[in-house]
Design an enzyme around this catalytic site. Sequence first.
Site, PDB file in Angstrom:
ATOM      1  N   SER A 240      52.910  41.497  47.856  1.00  0.00           N
ATOM      2  CA  SER A 240      54.071  41.757  46.992  1.00  0.00           C
ATOM      3  C   SER A 240      55.059  42.731  47.629  1.00  0.00           C
ATOM      4  CB  SER A 240      53.601  42.351  45.665  1.00  0.00           C
ATOM      5  OG  SER A 240      52.657  41.511  45.068  1.00  0.00           O
ATOM      6  N   GLY A 241      54.570  43.859  48.133  1.00  0.00           N
ATOM      7  CA  GLY A 241      55.461  44.897  48.665  1.00  0.00           C
ATOM      8  C   GLY A 241      56.115  44.465  49.970  1.00  0.00           C
TER       9      GLY A 241
ATOM     10  N   THR B 252      47.053  40.163  47.561  1.00  0.00           N
ATOM     11  CA  THR B 252      46.014  40.272  46.535  1.00  0.00           C
ATOM     12  C   THR B 252      46.505  39.743  45.194  1.00  0.00           C
ATOM     13  OG1 THR B 252      45.017  42.165  47.628  1.00  0.00           O
ATOM     14  CG2 THR B 252      44.537  41.899  45.288  1.00  0.00           C
ATOM     15  N   CYS B 253      47.692  40.140  44.783  1.00  0.00           N
ATOM     16  CA  CYS B 253      48.179  39.780  43.442  1.00  0.00           C
ATOM     17  C   CYS B 253      48.181  38.270  43.237  1.00  0.00           C
ATOM     18  CB  CYS B 253      49.578  40.355  43.235  1.00  0.00           C
ATOM     19  SG  CYS B 253      50.334  39.770  41.719  1.00  0.00           S
TER      20      CYS B 253
ATOM     21  N   CYS C   8      45.915  39.489  40.333  1.00  0.00           N
ATOM     22  CA  CYS C   8      46.587  39.340  39.030  1.00  0.00           C
ATOM     23  C   CYS C   8      46.762  37.889  38.578  1.00  0.00           C
ATOM     24  CB  CYS C   8      47.974  39.973  39.069  1.00  0.00           C
ATOM     25  SG  CYS C   8      48.074  41.475  40.023  1.00  0.00           S
TER      26      CYS C   8
ATOM     27  N   LYS D 226      43.450  35.833  38.174  1.00  0.00           N
ATOM     28  CA  LYS D 226      42.735  36.555  37.100  1.00  0.00           C
ATOM     29  C   LYS D 226      43.341  36.206  35.735  1.00  0.00           C
ATOM     30  CE  LYS D 226      44.250  40.074  35.480  1.00  0.00           C
ATOM     31  NZ  LYS D 226      44.230  41.425  35.952  1.00  0.00           N
TER      32      LYS D 226
ATOM     33  N   TYR E  38      56.376  31.835  48.303  1.00  0.00           N
ATOM     34  CA  TYR E  38      56.514  33.069  49.094  1.00  0.00           C
ATOM     35  C   TYR E  38      57.005  32.754  50.507  1.00  0.00           C
ATOM     36  CZ  TYR E  38      54.885  36.695  45.955  1.00  0.00           C
ATOM     37  OH  TYR E  38      54.815  37.610  44.943  1.00  0.00           O
TER      38      TYR E  38
ATOM     39  N   TYR F 112      39.073  48.673  35.811  1.00  0.00           N
ATOM     40  CA  TYR F 112      39.870  47.503  35.404  1.00  0.00           C
ATOM     41  C   TYR F 112      39.143  46.192  35.716  1.00  0.00           C
ATOM     42  CZ  TYR F 112      44.515  49.935  35.660  1.00  0.00           C
ATOM     43  OH  TYR F 112      45.603  50.721  35.500  1.00  0.00           O
TER      44      TYR F 112
ATOM     45  N   GLU G 197      37.652  43.559  33.029  1.00  0.00           N
ATOM     46  CA  GLU G 197      38.376  42.295  32.864  1.00  0.00           C
ATOM     47  C   GLU G 197      37.463  41.108  33.153  1.00  0.00           C
ATOM     48  OE1 GLU G 197      42.949  43.759  33.760  1.00  0.00           O
ATOM     49  OE2 GLU G 197      41.899  42.708  35.350  1.00  0.00           O
TER      50      GLU G 197
ATOM     51  N   ARG H 248      28.037  53.718  35.823  1.00  0.00           N
ATOM     52  CA  ARG H 248      27.311  54.969  36.075  1.00  0.00           C
ATOM     53  C   ARG H 248      27.720  56.106  35.143  1.00  0.00           C
ATOM     54  NH1 ARG H 248      29.984  56.470  42.005  1.00  0.00           N
ATOM     55  NH2 ARG H 248      32.124  56.724  41.284  1.00  0.00           N
TER      56      ARG H 248
ATOM     57  N   THR I  41      51.057  45.816  41.391  1.00  0.00           N
ATOM     58  CA  THR I  41      52.063  44.982  42.054  1.00  0.00           C
ATOM     59  C   THR I  41      53.512  45.421  41.801  1.00  0.00           C
ATOM     60  OG1 THR I  41      50.668  43.057  42.213  1.00  0.00           O
ATOM     61  CG2 THR I  41      53.009  42.621  42.048  1.00  0.00           C
TER      62      THR I  41
ATOM     63  N   ALA J  43      48.661  47.327  31.746  1.00  0.00           N
ATOM     64  CA  ALA J  43      47.755  46.655  30.802  1.00  0.00           C
ATOM     65  C   ALA J  43      46.425  46.386  31.466  1.00  0.00           C
ATOM     66  CB  ALA J  43      48.367  45.342  30.349  1.00  0.00           C
TER      67      ALA J  43
ATOM     68  N   HIS K 123      58.110  42.540  10.222  1.00  0.00           N
ATOM     69  CA  HIS K 123      57.012  42.232   9.319  1.00  0.00           C
ATOM     70  C   HIS K 123      56.832  40.736   9.155  1.00  0.00           C
ATOM     71  CE1 HIS K 123      54.218  43.127   6.111  1.00  0.00           C
ATOM     72  NE2 HIS K 123      54.823  42.232   5.360  1.00  0.00           N
TER      73      HIS K 123
ATOM     74  N   GLU L  74      54.133  46.321  14.101  1.00  0.00           N
ATOM     75  CA  GLU L  74      54.949  47.102  13.165  1.00  0.00           C
ATOM     76  C   GLU L  74      54.266  48.442  12.837  1.00  0.00           C
ATOM     77  OE1 GLU L  74      55.223  45.817   8.948  1.00  0.00           O
ATOM     78  OE2 GLU L  74      53.831  44.215   9.498  1.00  0.00           O
TER      79      GLU L  74
HETATM   80  P1  NDP Z   1      38.580  51.330  39.667  1.00  0.00           P
HETATM   81  O1  NDP Z   1      38.766  52.460  40.589  1.00  0.00           O
HETATM   82  O2  NDP Z   1      39.448  51.147  38.483  1.00  0.00           O
HETATM   83  O3  NDP Z   1      37.073  51.318  39.157  1.00  0.00           O
HETATM   84  C1  NDP Z   1      35.979  51.407  40.034  1.00  0.00           C
HETATM   85  C2  NDP Z   1      34.730  51.528  39.195  1.00  0.00           C
HETATM   86  O4  NDP Z   1      33.578  51.467  40.014  1.00  0.00           O
HETATM   87  C3  NDP Z   1      34.656  52.846  38.429  1.00  0.00           C
HETATM   88  O5  NDP Z   1      34.109  52.578  37.175  1.00  0.00           O
HETATM   89  C4  NDP Z   1      33.727  53.690  39.300  1.00  0.00           C
HETATM   90  O6  NDP Z   1      33.023  54.648  38.573  1.00  0.00           O
HETATM   91  C5  NDP Z   1      32.772  52.620  39.796  1.00  0.00           C
HETATM   92  N1  NDP Z   1      32.158  52.961  41.077  1.00  0.00           N
HETATM   93  C6  NDP Z   1      32.759  53.389  42.213  1.00  0.00           C
HETATM   94  N2  NDP Z   1      31.855  53.565  43.201  1.00  0.00           N
HETATM   95  C7  NDP Z   1      30.654  53.227  42.688  1.00  0.00           C
HETATM   96  C8  NDP Z   1      29.332  53.194  43.198  1.00  0.00           C
HETATM   97  N3  NDP Z   1      29.068  53.528  44.458  1.00  0.00           N
HETATM   98  N4  NDP Z   1      28.329  52.831  42.378  1.00  0.00           N
HETATM   99  C9  NDP Z   1      28.591  52.476  41.105  1.00  0.00           C
HETATM  100  N5  NDP Z   1      29.807  52.481  40.560  1.00  0.00           N
HETATM  101  C10 NDP Z   1      30.836  52.846  41.329  1.00  0.00           C
HETATM  102  O7  NDP Z   1      38.629  50.057  40.629  1.00  0.00           O
HETATM  103  P2  NDP Z   1      38.722  48.507  40.364  1.00  0.00           P
HETATM  104  O8  NDP Z   1      37.984  47.923  41.508  1.00  0.00           O
HETATM  105  O9  NDP Z   1      38.322  48.115  38.997  1.00  0.00           O
HETATM  106  O10 NDP Z   1      40.277  48.245  40.500  1.00  0.00           O
HETATM  107  C11 NDP Z   1      40.995  48.693  41.652  1.00  0.00           C
HETATM  108  C12 NDP Z   1      42.451  48.937  41.328  1.00  0.00           C
HETATM  109  O11 NDP Z   1      43.094  47.700  41.159  1.00  0.00           O
HETATM  110  C13 NDP Z   1      42.688  49.696  40.029  1.00  0.00           C
HETATM  111  O12 NDP Z   1      42.663  51.070  40.209  1.00  0.00           O
HETATM  112  C14 NDP Z   1      44.041  49.210  39.621  1.00  0.00           C
HETATM  113  O13 NDP Z   1      45.027  50.029  40.173  1.00  0.00           O
HETATM  114  C15 NDP Z   1      44.126  47.818  40.217  1.00  0.00           C
HETATM  115  N6  NDP Z   1      43.964  46.783  39.170  1.00  0.00           N
HETATM  116  C16 NDP Z   1      44.834  46.718  38.131  1.00  0.00           C
HETATM  117  C17 NDP Z   1      44.693  45.770  37.154  1.00  0.00           C
HETATM  118  C18 NDP Z   1      45.657  45.735  36.021  1.00  0.00           C
HETATM  119  O14 NDP Z   1      46.677  46.378  36.086  1.00  0.00           O
HETATM  120  N7  NDP Z   1      45.350  45.016  34.949  1.00  0.00           N
HETATM  121  C19 NDP Z   1      43.621  44.786  37.209  1.00  0.00           C
HETATM  122  C20 NDP Z   1      42.752  44.943  38.323  1.00  0.00           C
HETATM  123  C21 NDP Z   1      42.931  45.905  39.250  1.00  0.00           C
HETATM  124  P3  NDP Z   1      33.669  56.077  38.159  1.00  0.00           P
HETATM  125  O15 NDP Z   1      34.547  55.837  36.981  1.00  0.00           O
HETATM  126  O16 NDP Z   1      32.465  56.907  37.828  1.00  0.00           O
HETATM  127  O17 NDP Z   1      34.388  56.567  39.377  1.00  0.00           O
END
Ligand code: NDP
Length: 452
Positions: A14-15, A42-43, A48, A51, A99, A178, A182, A199, A311, A341, A435, A440
């Site tokens: 995207s970028g 990726t997007c 995105c 997904k 693209y 996320y 999702e 965890r 994105t 979202a 309404h 609302e």
């Molecule tokens: P996140 O950083 O949101 O979540 C990673 C998760 O994995 C956390 O719950 C983390 O735990 C856990 N984790 C990390 N390391 C370990 C480990 N070694 N063992 C067990 N658990 C672990 O990453 P995602 O992969 O879900 O998404 C990446 C990015 O992509 C997001 O930050 C977001 O910016 C983007 N994204 C956005 C979406 C949207 O806008 N709808 C959709 C999908 C992705 P803890 O919380 O304890 O650190």
Amino acid sequence: MSFDYDLFVIGGGSGGVRAARVAAGDTGARVALAEEDRYGGTCVIRGCVPKKLMVFASEYPDLMEDAQAYGWDVKPGGFDWSAFQGRLNGELDRLEGVYRKLLANSGVETFDMRATVEDAHTVRLANGDTKTAKHILIAVGGRPVWPDLPGAELGITSNEIFHLENLPKSILILGGGYIACEFACILHGLGVEVTQYYRGAQILRGFDDEARGLIATEMQQRGIEICTGTNILEMSRDGDGVRVKATNGEERVFDQVMFATGRNPNTDGLGLAELGVELGRKGEIVVDEYSQTKVPSIYAVGDVTDRVNLTPVAIREGMAFVDTVFKGNPTKVDHDLIPSAVFTQPEMGTVGLSEEAAAEQEPIEVYATSFRPMQTSFIDRPNRVLMKLVVSQATRKVLGCHIVAPGAGEMIQLAGIAVKMGATKEDFDRTVAVHPTMSEEIVTLKTPVRTA
Ligand code: NDP
């Protein structure tokens, strides 16, 4: 000194694509772009877009049940994963073509191969050629992190989930962010038995506590098993499945295990650190407010900089880079109050501060309501939605808006405009309700449920 190009972009997501085509199209700059994988990044290819199409697919079982309850004579059948996958792949091919065409029509020269950085003005292509450019833009994105545990090679990540030949009967998803949440909802909707290990104490860390609490409850009510305070100790092959030993003492076999344990920037082997480009702990490129690295001719945008990994943010960073470097208009990207979202079921739409973060910053009032929406309470579904405003006591400004509801992603885009404009609680109050809608409720919140 003369260069082959004014700009060489590494990464066709995207970028990178936005920056390349705007620089070439709007300013006539001589631009080249290298992409080692598919155009769209990726997007479009593994994030995105596919997904969201899977989210749509996964919502039909509930819709069919609802239709029956509303009096329709419909009979839910099975889900044909390969039929869906065929259509999905066709759509991704179409988008990748769009693209490529956008780049070609803007006069960007493309190289379908990996590129690395040789020096401040030189890029080396995988075929051995080198190209020089006045500016280099790194927009190579990120990749899923594989946890370091015995048997991890038996798992998959979100990259692989779109390519499964068959849907598993059961899946364990590791993570609480996320992607984990999702896909837990998507796969559950498609008929897969879903278990999620996280965890920490509650999924979706960093979001408003009340909002993530409701999402966890709703996910569990739908039949997703969420085990908090739980991690994987080790994994081993068990017939066609994967045996998982967990920190909670359980030992279970799942058809598939998916890691959603975060994403890391794709900087390995790019040659950046050697040149003096500063990298952070995760390998992210450290940039200033203009996306410039420590090497003045090299800039970086998007997930590779690990600022706000979304994105539309990468696209803005790409545009701001072009404004700054090619249009003589230095432009910083505003990373404040970005609406976003999470496409769980129900969705969460959010902008601004969580109640917890706002309360740390200043005295606040919290306005919130949770209720069963008309469409589903009519047919006795227990599902609840949440509308919540976090308000500054001093300025009356809405510091945070959190919506958990079907369609919350659509709602928060619009609420985001008001919050970004600095709307006060009283501005929300003087807006007439539409309404009967769920949204609302966001303009009819009368008294604070608490202050902090
Ligand atoms: P996140 O950083 O949101 O979540 C990673 C998760 O994995 C956390 O719950 C983390 O735990 C856990 N984790 C990390 N390391 C370990 C480990 N070694 N063992 C067990 N658990 C672990 O990453 P995602 O992969 O879900 O998404 C990446 C990015 O992509 C997001 O930050 C977001 O910016 C983007 N994204 C956005 C979406 C949207 O806008 N709808 C959709 C999908 C992705 P803890 O919380 O304890 O650190």
